[in-house]
Design a protein around this motif. Sequence first.
Motif, PDB file in Angstrom:
ATOM      1  N   SER A 115      -3.090 -12.200   8.057  1.00 33.93           N
ATOM      2  CA  SER A 115      -2.457 -11.304   7.093  1.00 33.93           C
ATOM      3  C   SER A 115      -3.267 -10.017   6.957  1.00 33.93           C
ATOM      4  O   SER A 115      -4.492 -10.051   6.892  1.00 33.93           O
ATOM      5  CB  SER A 115      -2.382 -12.022   5.737  1.00 33.93           C
ATOM      6  N   THR A 116      -2.559  -8.894   6.903  1.00 31.54           N
ATOM      7  CA  THR A 116      -3.211  -7.596   6.722  1.00 31.54           C
ATOM      8  C   THR A 116      -2.584  -6.887   5.522  1.00 31.54           C
ATOM      9  O   THR A 116      -1.358  -6.811   5.419  1.00 31.54           O
ATOM     10  CB  THR A 116      -3.047  -6.715   7.972  1.00 31.54           C
ATOM     11  N   VAL A 117      -3.423  -6.400   4.628  1.00 29.33           N
ATOM     12  CA  VAL A 117      -2.963  -5.685   3.437  1.00 29.33           C
ATOM     13  C   VAL A 117      -3.447  -4.236   3.516  1.00 29.33           C
ATOM     14  O   VAL A 117      -4.627  -3.978   3.763  1.00 29.33           O
ATOM     15  CB  VAL A 117      -3.487  -6.351   2.143  1.00 29.33           C
ATOM     16  N   TYR A 118      -2.505  -3.312   3.320  1.00 28.47           N
ATOM     17  CA  TYR A 118      -2.807  -1.875   3.347  1.00 28.47           C
ATOM     18  C   TYR A 118      -2.752  -1.352   1.916  1.00 28.47           C
ATOM     19  O   TYR A 118      -1.750  -1.532   1.226  1.00 28.47           O
ATOM     20  CB  TYR A 118      -1.779  -1.131   4.200  1.00 28.47           C
ATOM     21  N   ASN A 119      -3.819  -0.687   1.477  1.00 27.32           N
ATOM     22  CA  ASN A 119      -3.914  -0.215   0.100  1.00 27.32           C
ATOM     23  C   ASN A 119      -4.103   1.305   0.106  1.00 27.32           C
ATOM     24  O   ASN A 119      -5.126   1.803   0.582  1.00 27.32           O
ATOM     25  CB  ASN A 119      -5.095  -0.912  -0.593  1.00 27.32           C
ATOM     26  N   ASN A 120      -3.115   2.041  -0.428  1.00 25.78           N
ATOM     27  CA  ASN A 120      -3.240   3.499  -0.430  1.00 25.78           C
ATOM     28  C   ASN A 120      -4.056   4.006  -1.618  1.00 25.78           C
ATOM     29  O   ASN A 120      -4.388   5.181  -1.682  1.00 25.78           O
ATOM     30  CB  ASN A 120      -1.868   4.170  -0.386  1.00 25.78           C
TER      31      ASN A 120
ATOM     32  N   ILE B 184      10.212   6.133   6.401  1.00 28.80           N
ATOM     33  CA  ILE B 184       9.183   5.921   5.388  1.00 28.80           C
ATOM     34  C   ILE B 184       8.944   4.450   5.035  1.00 28.80           C
ATOM     35  O   ILE B 184       8.021   4.130   4.296  1.00 28.80           O
ATOM     36  CB  ILE B 184       9.517   6.693   4.090  1.00 28.80           C
ATOM     37  N   ARG B 185       9.742   3.543   5.593  1.00 25.81           N
ATOM     38  CA  ARG B 185       9.622   2.142   5.196  1.00 25.81           C
ATOM     39  C   ARG B 185      10.038   1.220   6.338  1.00 25.81           C
ATOM     40  O   ARG B 185      10.973   1.520   7.082  1.00 25.81           O
ATOM     41  CB  ARG B 185      10.518   1.882   3.978  1.00 25.81           C
ATOM     42  N   GLU B 186       9.328   0.094   6.467  1.00 26.71           N
ATOM     43  CA  GLU B 186       9.717  -0.962   7.403  1.00 26.71           C
ATOM     44  C   GLU B 186       9.726  -2.291   6.661  1.00 26.71           C
ATOM     45  O   GLU B 186       8.725  -2.672   6.050  1.00 26.71           O
ATOM     46  CB  GLU B 186       8.736  -1.061   8.576  1.00 26.71           C
ATOM     47  N   ASP B 187      10.853  -2.969   6.692  1.00 15.99           N
ATOM     48  CA  ASP B 187      10.982  -4.319   6.147  1.00 15.99           C
ATOM     49  C   ASP B 187      11.570  -5.191   7.247  1.00 15.99           C
ATOM     50  O   ASP B 187      12.758  -5.081   7.564  1.00 15.99           O
ATOM     51  CB  ASP B 187      11.892  -4.332   4.919  1.00 15.99           C
TER      52      ASP B 187
ATOM     53  N   LYS C 202       5.291   4.074   5.055  1.00 16.68           N
ATOM     54  CA  LYS C 202       4.666   4.914   6.071  1.00 16.68           C
ATOM     55  C   LYS C 202       4.665   6.374   5.622  1.00 16.68           C
ATOM     56  O   LYS C 202       5.537   6.797   4.869  1.00 16.68           O
ATOM     57  CB  LYS C 202       5.436   4.806   7.388  1.00 16.68           C
ATOM     58  N   ASN C 203       3.708   7.114   6.135  1.00 18.79           N
ATOM     59  CA  ASN C 203       3.675   8.555   5.927  1.00 18.79           C
ATOM     60  C   ASN C 203       4.803   9.162   6.756  1.00 18.79           C
ATOM     61  O   ASN C 203       4.869   8.950   7.971  1.00 18.79           O
ATOM     62  CB  ASN C 203       2.313   9.111   6.363  1.00 18.79           C
ATOM     63  N   ILE C 204       5.686   9.906   6.116  1.00 19.24           N
ATOM     64  CA  ILE C 204       6.862  10.439   6.810  1.00 19.24           C
ATOM     65  C   ILE C 204       6.492  11.413   7.930  1.00 19.24           C
ATOM     66  O   ILE C 204       7.205  11.529   8.926  1.00 19.24           O
ATOM     67  CB  ILE C 204       7.842  11.108   5.807  1.00 19.24           C
ATOM     68  N   ASN C 205       5.363  12.081   7.813  1.00 14.86           N
ATOM     69  CA  ASN C 205       4.955  13.053   8.829  1.00 14.86           C
ATOM     70  C   ASN C 205       4.262  12.416  10.029  1.00 14.86           C
ATOM     71  O   ASN C 205       4.443  12.857  11.161  1.00 14.86           O
ATOM     72  CB  ASN C 205       4.025  14.108   8.222  1.00 14.86           C
ATOM     73  N   THR C 206       3.437  11.387   9.759  1.00 15.03           N
ATOM     74  CA  THR C 206       2.624  10.817  10.836  1.00 15.03           C
ATOM     75  C   THR C 206       3.087   9.435  11.284  1.00 15.03           C
ATOM     76  O   THR C 206       2.715   8.982  12.367  1.00 15.03           O
ATOM     77  CB  THR C 206       1.156  10.694  10.385  1.00 15.03           C
ATOM     78  N   GLY C 207       3.855   8.741  10.438  1.00 15.50           N
ATOM     79  CA  GLY C 207       4.257   7.377  10.769  1.00 15.50           C
ATOM     80  C   GLY C 207       3.167   6.353  10.507  1.00 15.50           C
ATOM     81  O   GLY C 207       3.351   5.157  10.744  1.00 15.50           O
ATOM     82  N   VAL C 208       2.024   6.793   9.986  1.00 22.13           N
ATOM     83  CA  VAL C 208       0.906   5.888   9.702  1.00 22.13           C
ATOM     84  C   VAL C 208       1.223   5.062   8.455  1.00 22.13           C
ATOM     85  O   VAL C 208       1.750   5.580   7.464  1.00 22.13           O
ATOM     86  CB  VAL C 208      -0.399   6.696   9.503  1.00 22.13           C
ATOM     87  N   ILE C 209       0.889   3.776   8.515  1.00 21.55           N
ATOM     88  CA  ILE C 209       1.111   2.886   7.367  1.00 21.55           C
ATOM     89  C   ILE C 209       0.202   3.301   6.220  1.00 21.55           C
ATOM     90  O   ILE C 209      -1.003   3.483   6.407  1.00 21.55           O
ATOM     91  CB  ILE C 209       0.845   1.418   7.754  1.00 21.55           C
ATOM     92  N   THR C 210       0.779   3.465   5.031  1.00 21.44           N
ATOM     93  CA  THR C 210      -0.001   3.868   3.866  1.00 21.44           C
ATOM     94  C   THR C 210      -0.239   2.704   2.898  1.00 21.44           C
ATOM     95  O   THR C 210      -1.281   2.622   2.264  1.00 21.44           O
ATOM     96  CB  THR C 210       0.695   5.008   3.104  1.00 21.44           C
TER      97      THR C 210
END
Length: 194
Positions: free
Chosen positions: A20-25, A148-151, A173-181
């Motif tokens: 499991s990976t958790v991304y915290n902005n 901006i979102r993946e489900d 995701k960041n709309i400009n870069t596609g990086v997960i936020t």
Amino acid sequence: MKYNYFPLNVGAEVIYNVDSTVYNNFNNSTTNYIFQLKDITTNKFIDAQGNEAFRIERFKKTDTDDWFFQKVIVRKIISNRAEEVLDNKRYVRLVFPPTLQSTWNGNLYNDLGAWPHEVKDLDVPLTIAANNLDSTIAIQQYNEVNLIREDIYDETYAKNIGLVVKKVKAVDKNINTGVITRGYKYKMELASWK
């Protein structure tokens, strides 16, 4: 009817490896968790609707902790559907008999909004680590991807075992870069069963 894709047998035990990976902005962190889950079918009973149901006790194990109790899950088969009650929400996991492109609302009996489940593969062999499974069924539970979102939610069931793979990706995701936020993703995969 292929009920053996959702077997319910007292004493059955399935162990899963979970990554499991958790991304915290909030602090721009990415945290990875590796652990195991063990589901043990402890008994059968008659539920509030008058149906035969099975109690599954889920345990969790980490590198630093031995098995500890996590939660109770209830599973049952009612004529043409397999149901699971998890965290006080009832889900329709499978329909019987499953056919390619079978569709149903997995959230029919809860308040989470319609999720159009679909059978993507049926009676397909699959190898998971050292486990060679002769027949599996792949379910696409939900799939919505935009800028901006993946489900993405998928499950795979094997004959005479039940759930063998669960994959979830729920991220912003960041709309400009596609990086997960922010958000999370995890994969739960069969390790052993008896």
